[in-house]
Design an enzyme around this catalytic site. Structure first.
Site, PDB file in Angstrom:
ATOM      1  N   SER A 259      14.633 -21.180 -28.655  1.00  0.00           N
ATOM      2  CA  SER A 259      13.954 -20.272 -29.601  1.00  0.00           C
ATOM      3  C   SER A 259      12.443 -20.271 -29.367  1.00  0.00           C
ATOM      4  O   SER A 259      11.689 -20.816 -30.169  1.00  0.00           O
ATOM      5  CB  SER A 259      14.282 -20.641 -31.045  1.00  0.00           C
ATOM      6  OG  SER A 259      14.129 -22.016 -31.311  1.00  0.00           O
TER       7      SER A 259
ATOM      8  N   SER B 190     -16.473  15.410 -26.929  1.00  0.00           N
ATOM      9  CA  SER B 190     -17.693  15.006 -27.636  1.00  0.00           C
ATOM     10  C   SER B 190     -18.799  16.038 -27.482  1.00  0.00           C
ATOM     11  O   SER B 190     -19.565  16.307 -28.422  1.00  0.00           O
ATOM     12  CB  SER B 190     -18.164  13.635 -27.128  1.00  0.00           C
ATOM     13  OG  SER B 190     -17.195  12.644 -27.357  1.00  0.00           O
TER      14      SER B 190
END
Length: 635
Positions: free
Chosen positions: A542, A38
């Site tokens: 499931s 930066s």
């Protein structure tokens, strides 16, 4: 006042005209945390006179707030816009900035260095021409440095600046610089054979070797960073590639106009050129190239246009209009390189949404062939992919798509993976090639189709999918229901979780990935049984909604009936007919649903069964009543 307005307008027009024909360079800064990315961009903006006076005043004030000493300016604050970034002194998001010099225009992406935000860095790299890899002179080449180097080359960047920053903190030592560059070159030999590397010693904070060469490094004979950025040749390879335009919108404002809108991602197109719509392969001729400012005789890569065709052909959003002489390939199975971007690991066999261009399809991601060690670039075994891990795997799609390999065309070969339940982007992928088996396997048509087989049995095929915790009563209810159906002469079959694991799924364990594969196999078997006209009872825990949705999607409309056996865990655990909960509590069973592995209850099941207040026989009868009401038992 009018005079001033006219002067301002004239100045703006002159400025725009001055910059209109300059070449544009897209580049990124990347590297490890706190390497000065930066600060470097802030310095470039400052030295390029791209900061207005009010911004400079605000920057000076903010610099004092964060403790910058003396008259110095904290240039990182120019691009670290998030409050969290300023508080921590790191970059989190990708910040894009535009600036220009007398020679060139630039769009720079400041990308985060923290490992947690590698996915953000990959986003910034996906459109860049050059990567500036920041290296702290005190720390040398780090793991994140290697990771970012690999990702940039993976995403097609072939021009890399190795910016050895903070040289002022090592006394501008030539030896330190040379050792770092030697270390990087040893690593880079494995990255790409056509990689162009430009090393530069610098101090972003002090402005050394940023816009001009500095006496502080009189031993360095190369260009300053700005000299490199202004002169590095970046030709647009897309212009010489075959024509490609993914259709984003079918533009039909009235009955007299039908066009296909999108951005040309590669090549050029002229009126009268022959084109194809992929994947259908239908051909036509370009009639008009329409833009907001008028028709063009020629469209080029990067332009957004609307194409009208001489013929009415089937073409919709997600299709790709291509050169008839050099079309894309079409396939539904690929090998791809994937950067995993989610904190939840890849679950092989799970279905994800795959978005490529303007088209979204469903994709099953298989177990990785191997992962890639970012430190050594060697292949390593991998059963899944964790956050920021890179691997090679294969994918199967629910429909064929037009594509080019990523190394040929970024836009036509790059995709993202999206979790279907959360809509989170979980992976970034690059297509290598289509699998040969995709073109060798064809669906064999049978004279005796599913409708005929169902009619023979006098019933409609269906899948009754029983889901719930272990001990909830799924198998007991399914067994009772099957007896009722048998008594009425119906043809059924039961797929039970325990029974299937004795054969078809004997090789699977109970990890999340194994559970996903368990359901994938069973769902496909259940689909085949509906093709035979059977009423299939599937009794599996499931636990994941995604896999139950996958199973539903395999079946024809109305043939999937989700039965949620809703039993509280304390009740199921009290029953514990198999002694599994006791073992799980004792730590003898790992990944047990409800204990140390999650269960995701259905949100909108067709049937909910309360086994606390009803017997299995009562539950079975209520399901029978549902099937009769829906007309499932007779044709």
């Amino acid at each position: 006042m009018r005079l001033n307005d006219d002067l301002i307008a004239t100045d703006i027009a002159a400025y725009l005209e001055k910059h209109e024909h300059k070449s544009l360079l897209r580049f990124i800064t990347c590297g490890s945390v706190d390497d000065g990315k930066s600060t470097l961009i802030g310095r470039l903006l400052y030295d390029s006179k791209m900061i207005f006076e009010d911004q400079l005043a605000s920057l000076e004030s903010d610099s004092k707030k964060v403790g910058t000493q003396g008259e110095n300016i904290d240039f990182a604050l120019l691009v670290d816009g998030l409050a969290a970034e300023r508080e921590q002194g790191i970059t989190i998001d990708v910040a894009y900035r535009f600036f220009a010099t007398d020679k060139r225009k630039f769009i720079v992406a400041d990308t985060p260095g923290h490992e947690q935000y590698t996915r953000n860095m990959a986003t910034g790299a996906s459109t860049a021409d050059v990567a500036i890899l920041m290296v702290d002179a005190r720390k040398g080449i780090l793991t994140q440095t290697r990771r970012h180097s690999f990702i940039t080359t993976l995403l097609g960047i072939r021009k890399l600046v190795v910016a050895v920053n903070k040289m002022d903190l090592v006394g501008y030592s030539e030896q330190v610089y040379e050792d770092i560059i030697e270390d990087f070159y040893a690593f880079a030999d494995e990255l790409a054979t056509d990689l162009e590397i430009q090393p530069i010693p610098m101090s972003a904070l002090e402005g050394v070797n940023i816009t001009s060469r500095s006496n502080e490094t009189d031993w360095y004979e190369g260009p300053s960073l700005m000299e490199y950025l202004e002169t590095v040749p970046v030709g647009d390879k897309r212009l010489n590639a075959p024509f490609r335009m993914p259709v984003q919108w079918v533009n039909r404002p009235n009955l007299d106009f039908r066009g296909f809108s999108g951005q040309i991602t590669a090549g050029t197109i002229k009126t009268g050129d022959r084109v194809k719509s992929m994947p259908s392969g239908k051909q036509s001729t370009i009639d008009r190239i329409v833009t907001a400012t008028g028709d063009l005789e020629q469209g080029i890569a990067g332009q957004s246009v609307t194409l009208t065709l001489a013929d009415e052909i089937d073409c919709s959003r997600g299709d790709v209009i291509v050169s008839a002489d050099d079309p894309t390939e079409v396939s539904d199975q690929f090998q791809a390189r994937i950067l995993w971007m989610s904190e939840s690991p890849l679950l092989p066999g799970r279905r994800y949404l795959l978005k490529i261009g303007s088209k979204t399809v469903t994709a099953t991601v298989n177990a990785p062939k191997y992962g890639i060690d970012v430190n050594t670039l060697s292949d390593v075994p991998a059963k899944t992919l964790e956050l920021n891990q890179i691997g090679v795997t294969t994918l199967s799609l629910d429909q064929a798509i037009p594509y080019d390999p990523y190394d040929v065309n970024r836009e036509m070969g790059g995709f993202i993976l999206i979790d279907r339940m959360t809509n989170d982007t979980v992976g970034l992928g690059l297509i290598d090639f289509a699998l040969r088996r995709a073109s060798n396997i064809h669906w064999q048509a049978m004279d005796m189709d599913r409708a005929t087989l169902a009619e023979q049995k006098g019933q409609k095929p269906a899948v009754l999918w029983f889901t719930g915790l272990s001990g909830s009563g799924k198998s007991t209810i399914a067994n009772a229901l099957q007896k009722l159906l048998f008594a009425q002469g119906k043809h059924t079959f039961t797929l039970d979780g325990d029974n299937v694991r004795h054969g078809l799924n004997r090789d699977l364990g109970f990890t999340d990935a194994d559970r996903v594969e368990n359901i994938r196999r069973v769902a496909n078997v259940a689909r085949l049984m509906t093709d035979a006209g059977l009423i299939t009872l599937v009794s599996f825990i499931s636990p994941f909604r995604s896999e139950r949705q996958m199973a539903r999607n395999l079946m024809a409309e109305g043939e999937f009936i989700e039965v949620y056996v809703d039993t509280p865990i304390e009740v199921a655990e009290k029953r514990d007919v198999k002694g599994l909960y006791k073992k799980a509590r004792a730590g003898e069973i790992k990944n047990f649903t409800g204990i140390d592995s999650p269960y995701e209850p259905p949100k909108d099941p067709e049937i909910t069964i309360d086994t606390v207040n009803h017997t299995a026989e009562e539950a079975a009868q209520s399901i029978m009543d549902y099937l009769k009401e829906k007309g499932m038992l007779d044709i």
